[in-house]
Design an enzyme around this catalytic site. Structure first.
Site, mmCIF file in Angstrom:
data_model
loop_
_atom_site.group_PDB
_atom_site.id
_atom_site.type_symbol
_atom_site.label_atom_id
_atom_site.label_comp_id
_atom_site.label_asym_id
_atom_site.label_seq_id
_atom_site.Cartn_x
_atom_site.Cartn_y
_atom_site.Cartn_z
ATOM 1 N N SER A 78 -6.721 30.908 -19.837
ATOM 2 C CA SER A 78 -5.722 30.055 -20.468
ATOM 3 C C SER A 78 -4.895 29.297 -19.415
ATOM 4 O O SER A 78 -5.449 28.513 -18.649
ATOM 5 C CB SER A 78 -4.843 30.936 -21.367
ATOM 6 O OG SER A 78 -4.072 30.166 -22.242
ATOM 7 N N HIS B 63 -8.865 27.129 -25.186
ATOM 8 C CA HIS B 63 -8.711 27.470 -26.618
ATOM 9 C C HIS B 63 -9.328 26.362 -27.487
ATOM 10 O O HIS B 63 -8.756 25.958 -28.486
ATOM 11 C CB HIS B 63 -7.238 27.644 -26.987
ATOM 12 C CG HIS B 63 -6.501 28.661 -26.159
ATOM 13 N ND1 HIS B 63 -6.975 29.929 -25.952
ATOM 14 C CD2 HIS B 63 -5.328 28.572 -25.479
ATOM 15 C CE1 HIS B 63 -6.114 30.596 -25.185
ATOM 16 N NE2 HIS B 63 -5.119 29.791 -24.885
#
Lengths: 280, 282
Positions: free
Chosen positions: B116, B150
């Site tokens: 991330s 994501h």
């Protein structure tokens, strides 16, 4: 980033004398869970009957402990309270400027002053907070969250205490925990003496300075015995003036019981780490 | 440190060539969340010389590295950057000079990785959605591309990334949760996944539009039919369009002086932060 631009939700500026900042040398809900005097004083500064209070736990890295302490303190008080995390997703869907510019009080927590300023700047919060202040939002805070409003302070963000520039909304410098973390004070005094830092104030835990505009209006305290001093450099010499805080409440707050046990324990550890030995 | 799998962690450890790798965790993007640090030690302490650097507790002797951050970080085999908020993380890093240290670590050949925010930070540009409209964030720039993570987690991500690339964001890579992009120097070597169906894409301009090309992704787990699969080179896949080659692979500095590996595994595994009390975002 739209920070700093006028836009929807922006309020007009208020006269300088109506801009308020309350800077605490330590105390409030994170350090004095059993003593609400300073936090109640903060609430009393807003003109609104039911003020909107925003807590910024940035300097701690948005710790759950600080957020929980904030909620515990303000949950049953007459206000609308929320916190703003710059690390977590919760409530991250609204633009920052919208959140910041609708508050009556913005309360900054303690922790790393260096990280606090760097992260605020990365998100454009520095200019939003200045804008909120000019529009009449009360800015409050303790420790890193107090020094940040001044030209400079003394941070331990990298370990040993060292001078660091702040946002500069208020003239002068501030050093905090003058009684609780005595190793800061000499570094601050040396900074004021050699001109690294402008003259300013040293505050014990439990003492707060209220500024109206750039002018110091009141010096208040949540406990007896806590003090403050103004220090300036004049022709290479330090001129120190003792300030006597007005005691909030009925004056029955204990001088020792004010500081949270965990904070006292941490300070004992600091001293041991630095070879200063056990002193209390 | 995914919830359901340590396949990506095993993969990145295998890149270090060390029997007992020195691994340092940077949990800055989570605000140095204690539970995340604990999670890291649980995962890595048994097989590695594990340590962490906290930028929020440098004064508290909390067990992390306190003194010379630069020396410590440059002595690692692997630097593992945790997830969280990439803007806050980059701000704090710059304030402590860690941005320069990490670039130096990369030039030295230390493996850099993270999920991330820990992926976005290595790129020149990253798409971040936090407090309002998505925006482009400038990362450390060791990888001369853009990055979006994501990719499958939110329906709007794909459209937003395409819009940004169409509007001038540099071409780059998108990864779904559970998928990691492994770069050697600035070239994409492998795309690997802890999920059988994980996907990653090259996203770039083409004519007056934006083209998304699926990359060959190797599943790291056991398939019912055979044993563990070795990651196949992305370049071997016809549909990869060999895009990494076509963009500027020549870095101005460091590339020539890079040690043997200079591998960067930018893991876009995004099971969010495991054991996090609430979801965090890049």
């Amino acid at each position: 980033m739209s920070a700093g631009e006028p836009g929807a939700g922006a309020r007009p500026d208020v006269p300088v004398a109506e801009r308020m900042i309350f800077a605490m040398g330590g105390g409030g809900f994170t350090m004095e869970p059993a003593n609400p005097l300073l936090d109640d004083f903060v609430l009393s500064l807003a003109a609104a009957k039911q003020p909107r209070v925003l807590f910024l736990p940035t300097a701690s890295g948005d710790t759950t402990a600080q957020i929980n302490a904030f909620q515990a303190r303000f949950a049953d008080r007459w206000c609308v309270h929320e916190h703003l995390s710059l690390f977590r997703l919760r409530d991250a869907r609204r633009p920052l400027r919208e959140i910041v510019l609708e508050q009556d009080i913005i309360y900054a927590g303690g922790g790393s002053m260096r990280n606090l300023l760097a992260i605020w700047r990365a998100h454009g919060l520095d200019s939003l907070l200045a804008q909120a202040w000019r529009a009449g939002t009360v800015l409050a805070g303790l420790s890193a969250g107090a020094m940040c409003w001044f030209d400079g302070g003394v941070t331990r963000s990298s370990g040993p205490p060292e001078p660091l520039a702040g946002l500069g909304l208020l003239d002068g410098s501030l050093t905090v925990h003058a009684d609780g973390e005595p190793e800061r004070l000499p570094v601050w005094l040396a900074g004021v003496r050699d001109g690294t830092l402008p003259g300013g104030w040293a505050l014990d835990d439990g003492v707060g300075l209220l500024f109206a505009g750039l002018r110091l209006e009141r010096v208040v305290s949540s406990r007896p015995g806590a003090g403050a001093q103004r220090v300036d450099q004049v022709a290479g010499e330090l001129v120190r003036t003792r300030l006597t805080p007005e005691l909030l409440g009925d004056g029955r707050q204990s001088a020792l019981g004010g500081v949270d046990e965990a904070v006292q324990e941490l300070r004992r550890l600091h001293r041991m780490h630095r070879g200063l030995g056990e002193r209390d | 440190m995914e919830r359901d799998s340590s396949l990506l962690d095993d993969y990145v450890l295998s890149l270090t060539d060390a029997e007992r790798p020195r691994v340092c965790f940077l949990p800055t993007a989570s605000g140095d969340a204690d539970h995340y640090v604990v999670r890291f030690y649980r995962r890595f302490a048994a097989s590695c010389d594990a340590s962490h650097v906290s930028l929020f507790r440098r004064d508290q002797g909390a067990g992390g590295v306190e003194d010379d951050l630069s020396t410590h970080l440059l002595a690692q085999d692997l630097i593992y950057v945790g997830g969280g908020n990439v803007v806050s993380m980059l701000g704090a890093w710059r304030a402590h000079g860690l941005d320069d240290v990490l670039r130096k670590a990369w030039r030295k050949g230390i493996v850099l990785c993270g999920p991330s925010a820990g992926s976005l930070c290595w790129f020149d540009e990253a798409l971040s959605a936090f407090h309002g409209a998505p925006r482009s964030v400038r990362g450390l720039g060791v990888l001369p591309y853009s990055n979006c993570v994501h990719y499958d987690a939110e329906p709007a991500r794909r459209a937003e990334y395409h819009r940004f690339v169409g509007d001038g964001m540099r071409p780059g890579f998108a990864a779904e949760d559970g998928v990691a992009l492994h770069f050697r120097r600035t070239r994409l070597e492998h795309a690997v996944s802890s999920r059988p169906d994980g996907c990653a894409y090259r996203v770039e301009h083409a004519g007056d539009g934006v083209v998304e090309t699926p990359l060959k992704v190797t599943y790291l787990g056991k398939t019912p039919a055979d044993g563990p699969t070795a990651a196949e080179p992305v370049a071997g896949a016809a549909q990869s369009t060999a895009a990494p080659r076509r963009t500027r692979t020549r870095r101005r500095t460091g590339r020539r002086t890079a040690a043997k590996a200079a591998a960067v595994a930018a893991a876009a595994s995004g099971e969010r932060l495991p054991a996090s009390p609430e979801p965090v975002t890049a």
